[in-house]
Design a protein around this motif. Structure first.
Motif, mmCIF file in Angstrom:
data_model
loop_
_atom_site.group_PDB
_atom_site.id
_atom_site.type_symbol
_atom_site.label_atom_id
_atom_site.label_comp_id
_atom_site.label_asym_id
_atom_site.label_seq_id
_atom_site.Cartn_x
_atom_site.Cartn_y
_atom_site.Cartn_z
ATOM 1 N N VAL A 28 18.335 4.086 12.136
ATOM 2 C CA VAL A 28 17.746 4.265 10.822
ATOM 3 C C VAL A 28 16.361 3.638 10.821
ATOM 4 C CG1 VAL A 28 19.926 4.393 9.556
ATOM 5 C CG2 VAL A 28 18.823 2.159 9.919
ATOM 6 N N VAL A 29 15.454 4.229 10.046
ATOM 7 C CA VAL A 29 14.093 3.713 9.910
ATOM 8 C C VAL A 29 13.678 3.839 8.452
ATOM 9 C CG1 VAL A 29 11.700 3.881 10.661
ATOM 10 C CG2 VAL A 29 13.527 4.459 12.252
ATOM 11 N N ASN A 30 13.112 2.768 7.924
ATOM 12 C CA ASN A 30 12.610 2.748 6.550
ATOM 13 C C ASN A 30 11.513 1.693 6.510
ATOM 14 O OD1 ASN A 30 12.354 3.148 3.770
ATOM 15 N ND2 ASN A 30 13.963 1.676 3.285
ATOM 16 N N LEU A 31 10.264 2.122 6.675
ATOM 17 C CA LEU A 31 9.136 1.210 6.803
ATOM 18 C C LEU A 31 8.344 1.142 5.512
ATOM 19 C CD1 LEU A 31 7.868 2.336 10.325
ATOM 20 C CD2 LEU A 31 9.470 0.488 9.790
ATOM 21 N N THR A 32 7.782 -0.034 5.241
ATOM 22 C CA THR A 32 6.906 -0.188 4.086
ATOM 23 C C THR A 32 5.939 -1.330 4.349
ATOM 24 O OG1 THR A 32 6.855 -0.289 1.656
ATOM 25 C CG2 THR A 32 8.283 -1.862 2.767
ATOM 26 N N ARG A 38 12.195 4.698 1.294
ATOM 27 C CA ARG A 38 13.451 5.365 1.003
ATOM 28 C C ARG A 38 14.267 4.384 0.158
ATOM 29 N NH1 ARG A 38 13.179 9.232 5.347
ATOM 30 N NH2 ARG A 38 10.914 9.525 5.453
ATOM 31 N N PHE A 39 15.456 4.746 -0.246
ATOM 32 C CA PHE A 39 16.169 3.913 -1.204
ATOM 33 C C PHE A 39 16.938 2.793 -0.519
ATOM 34 C CE2 PHE A 39 16.619 7.814 -4.216
ATOM 35 C CZ PHE A 39 15.246 7.846 -4.350
ATOM 36 N N PRO A 40 17.149 1.664 -1.224
ATOM 37 C CA PRO A 40 17.949 0.580 -0.661
ATOM 38 C C PRO A 40 19.370 1.039 -0.349
ATOM 39 C CG PRO A 40 16.881 -0.088 -2.727
ATOM 40 C CD PRO A 40 16.684 1.374 -2.587
ATOM 41 N N ASP A 41 19.935 0.507 0.718
ATOM 42 C CA ASP A 41 21.330 0.722 1.085
ATOM 43 C C ASP A 41 21.693 2.195 1.257
ATOM 44 O OD1 ASP A 41 23.736 -0.524 1.831
ATOM 45 O OD2 ASP A 41 24.635 -0.158 -0.132
ATOM 46 N N SER A 42 20.733 3.021 1.605
ATOM 47 C CA SER A 42 21.029 4.452 1.739
ATOM 48 C C SER A 42 22.040 4.764 2.853
ATOM 49 C CB SER A 42 19.737 5.252 1.956
ATOM 50 O OG SER A 42 19.190 5.018 3.233
ATOM 51 N N PRO A 43 22.163 3.941 3.930
ATOM 52 C CA PRO A 43 23.191 4.273 4.926
ATOM 53 C C PRO A 43 24.611 4.311 4.356
ATOM 54 C CG PRO A 43 21.614 2.752 5.870
ATOM 55 C CD PRO A 43 21.295 2.840 4.405
ATOM 56 N N HIS A 44 24.844 3.608 3.238
ATOM 57 C CA HIS A 44 26.154 3.607 2.614
ATOM 58 C C HIS A 44 26.265 4.621 1.471
ATOM 59 C CE1 HIS A 44 26.350 -0.732 4.177
ATOM 60 N NE2 HIS A 44 27.185 -0.014 4.895
ATOM 61 N N ARG A 45 25.182 5.357 1.214
ATOM 62 C CA ARG A 45 25.167 6.246 0.053
ATOM 63 C C ARG A 45 24.628 7.614 0.475
ATOM 64 N NH1 ARG A 45 26.642 3.185 -3.998
ATOM 65 N NH2 ARG A 45 26.493 0.929 -3.679
ATOM 66 N N PRO A 46 25.534 8.525 0.840
ATOM 67 C CA PRO A 46 25.111 9.831 1.379
ATOM 68 C C PRO A 46 24.229 10.633 0.436
ATOM 69 C CG PRO A 46 27.453 9.455 1.788
ATOM 70 C CD PRO A 46 27.003 8.357 0.875
ATOM 71 N N ARG A 47 24.287 10.369 -0.870
ATOM 72 C CA ARG A 47 23.461 11.132 -1.805
ATOM 73 C C ARG A 47 22.027 10.640 -1.867
ATOM 74 N NH1 ARG A 47 27.372 12.327 -7.086
ATOM 75 N NH2 ARG A 47 29.042 13.377 -5.921
ATOM 76 N N TYR A 48 21.760 9.493 -1.282
ATOM 77 C CA TYR A 48 20.391 8.984 -1.237
ATOM 78 C C TYR A 48 19.633 9.699 -0.116
ATOM 79 C CZ TYR A 48 21.493 4.954 -4.272
ATOM 80 O OH TYR A 48 21.838 4.142 -5.324
ATOM 81 N N PRO A 49 18.299 9.717 -0.175
ATOM 82 C CA PRO A 49 17.526 10.316 0.920
ATOM 83 C C PRO A 49 17.870 9.654 2.255
ATOM 84 C CG PRO A 49 16.112 9.923 -0.974
ATOM 85 C CD PRO A 49 17.422 9.275 -1.292
ATOM 86 N N SER A 50 18.093 10.459 3.262
ATOM 87 C CA SER A 50 18.533 9.945 4.555
ATOM 88 C C SER A 50 17.423 9.142 5.232
ATOM 89 C CB SER A 50 18.958 11.094 5.467
ATOM 90 O OG SER A 50 19.283 10.612 6.756
ATOM 91 N N THR A 51 17.843 8.089 5.945
ATOM 92 C CA THR A 51 16.923 7.305 6.761
ATOM 93 C C THR A 51 17.242 7.422 8.243
ATOM 94 O OG1 THR A 51 18.322 5.351 6.463
ATOM 95 C CG2 THR A 51 16.486 5.643 4.916
ATOM 96 N N VAL A 52 18.118 8.334 8.617
ATOM 97 C CA VAL A 52 18.531 8.480 10.009
ATOM 98 C C VAL A 52 17.406 9.123 10.823
ATOM 99 C CG1 VAL A 52 20.163 9.590 11.584
ATOM 100 C CG2 VAL A 52 20.981 8.594 9.425
#
Length: 368
Positions: free
Chosen positions: A186-190, A334-348
């Motif tokens: 997963v990648v989510n940079l800011t 991307r949104f916080p904790d998205s790996p646990h929330r399939p409806r959030y934008p993917s970070t994979v």
């Protein structure tokens, strides 16, 4: 205010590199200073690929550093570790330090909370990045590269990351992110800059005026982990669709403000966008100085943190003490904790793919 903002006057573009500090292990931290004398000038450190300073003029042409920073390397590795830094592999929180990726669950390094915040205790903010100057016809800046090995802070896959800072003649700072991996991860940079358009160390951001193009936000629990569906901003202090002073919004009696400790530390769900490039999502203004910051991004979310938990224990490079509300962070993500929330934008991110993200902080001045 209906008058259009005034672009900043621009001179020639310059860039220079100089040693900034030597770490206890012998690694040298470099400082890159670049921009236009008549518009804005940035200072970026190789430690954490960090925006250490950003000098911008007010409506009378007086320049001030408008981002908070650590006064020393010790601060940057301690209480000011996130100030202006590139955050990764994963900005914001992953609940419980457990990362599910394509059927496998990986155990991540966690902070005292038991959750993984901003990539773990030794995230990208603590690394010394390789750096090289970038010159374009109308922009100048620095490109920083980091190679993160497999299992770095528990994250799977070896990751190569590039962050590019570019300043143009119009007063816009563009931050471009790119990454590739050799295994699913997963990648989510800011960027974690704290802005104070009055000048760092000069007071609070409560008088700043903020607008955000979002109709929803992600509510959080007492540990700032999002839960449930997105909530509408309408009728709440989180409705920033019309500009208003930050201080008026966060003094409201709202349970989400109390859970966050007395201010904003939430993700706004930005309005859908069909284009390819960065689009305008927020405007921050300081009426007294006239400084105006417009944020554009390709990302779907914006984390706003109002610095309300600063306790005065840090002093900035200008000598000012950072008390509560000394700066405001506008973290595109991307949104916080998205790996646990399939409806959030993917970070994979998978092998053969490339992570790309762009954020622009555009500066101008409002006429008096």
């Amino acid at each position: 205010m209906t008058d259009a903002p005034t672009p900043l006057a621009a001179g020639s573009l310059t860039i220079r590199r100089e040693p900034y500090a030597t770490l206890p292990d012998g690694r040298v931290v470099d400082r890159w200073t670049f921009g236009s004398e008549g518009a804005i000038t940035a200072e970026v450190l190789s430690l954490g690929a960090r925006l250490q300073a950003l000098y911008a003029p007010d409506r009378d042409g007086r320049r001030a550093n408008v981002v908070l920073g650590g006064a020393s390397v010790a601060d940057m590795l301690g209480g000011a570790k996130y100030f202006g830094a590139t955050i990764g592999r994963y900005a914001n929180r992953i609940a419980g330090g457990e990362l599910p990726v394509e059927g496998a669950v990986h155990r991540l390094a966690t902070q005292e909370s038991g959750h993984t915040l901003h990539g773990g205790p030794e995230g990208f903010d603590a690394r010394v990045w390789d750096a090289a100057e970038v010159r374009e016809p109308n922009r100048v800046g620095v490109r920083l590269t980091l190679r993160s090995p497999d299992r770095d802070q528990g994250f799977p896959g070896a990751l190569t990351v590039q962050v590019t800072y570019l300043l143009d003649r119009a007063g816009s700072l563009t931050i471009g992110y790119a990454a590739v991996t050799d295994a699913p991860t997963v990648v989510n940079l800011t960027n974690h800059a704290y802005f104070n358009l009055a000048g760092e160390g000069s007071g609070t951001i409560l008088d700043h005026v903020l607008r955000v193009d979002a109709d929803q936000y992600t509510p959080v629990d007492g540990q700032l982990i999002p839960y449930g569906p997105h909530f509408p901003v309408e009728g709440t202090p989180f409705d920033l669709s019309e500009p208003g002073p930050v201080g008026e919004r966060i003094t409201a009696d709202h349970p989400q403000l109390k859970l966050a400790g007395g201010g904003f530390d939430h993700n706004w769900v930005l309005r859908p966008y069909e284009g390819n490039g960065p689009r305008p999502v927020a405007v921050l203004r300081h009426p007294a100085s006239g400084r105006r910051l417009e944020c554009l991004t390709t990302e779907p979310g914006l984390q706003i943190y109002t610095g309300h938990l600063f306790d005065g224990s840090l002093t900035g490079p200008g000598g000012g003490v950072y008390g509560a509300f000394a700066g405001i962070a506008l973290e595109t993500q991307r949104f916080p904790d998205s790996p646990h929330r399939p409806r959030y934008p993917s970070t994979v991110l998978r092998p053969g793919e490339e992570y790309r993200s762009t954020t622009v902080y555009g500066f101008s001045v409002d006429p008096g």
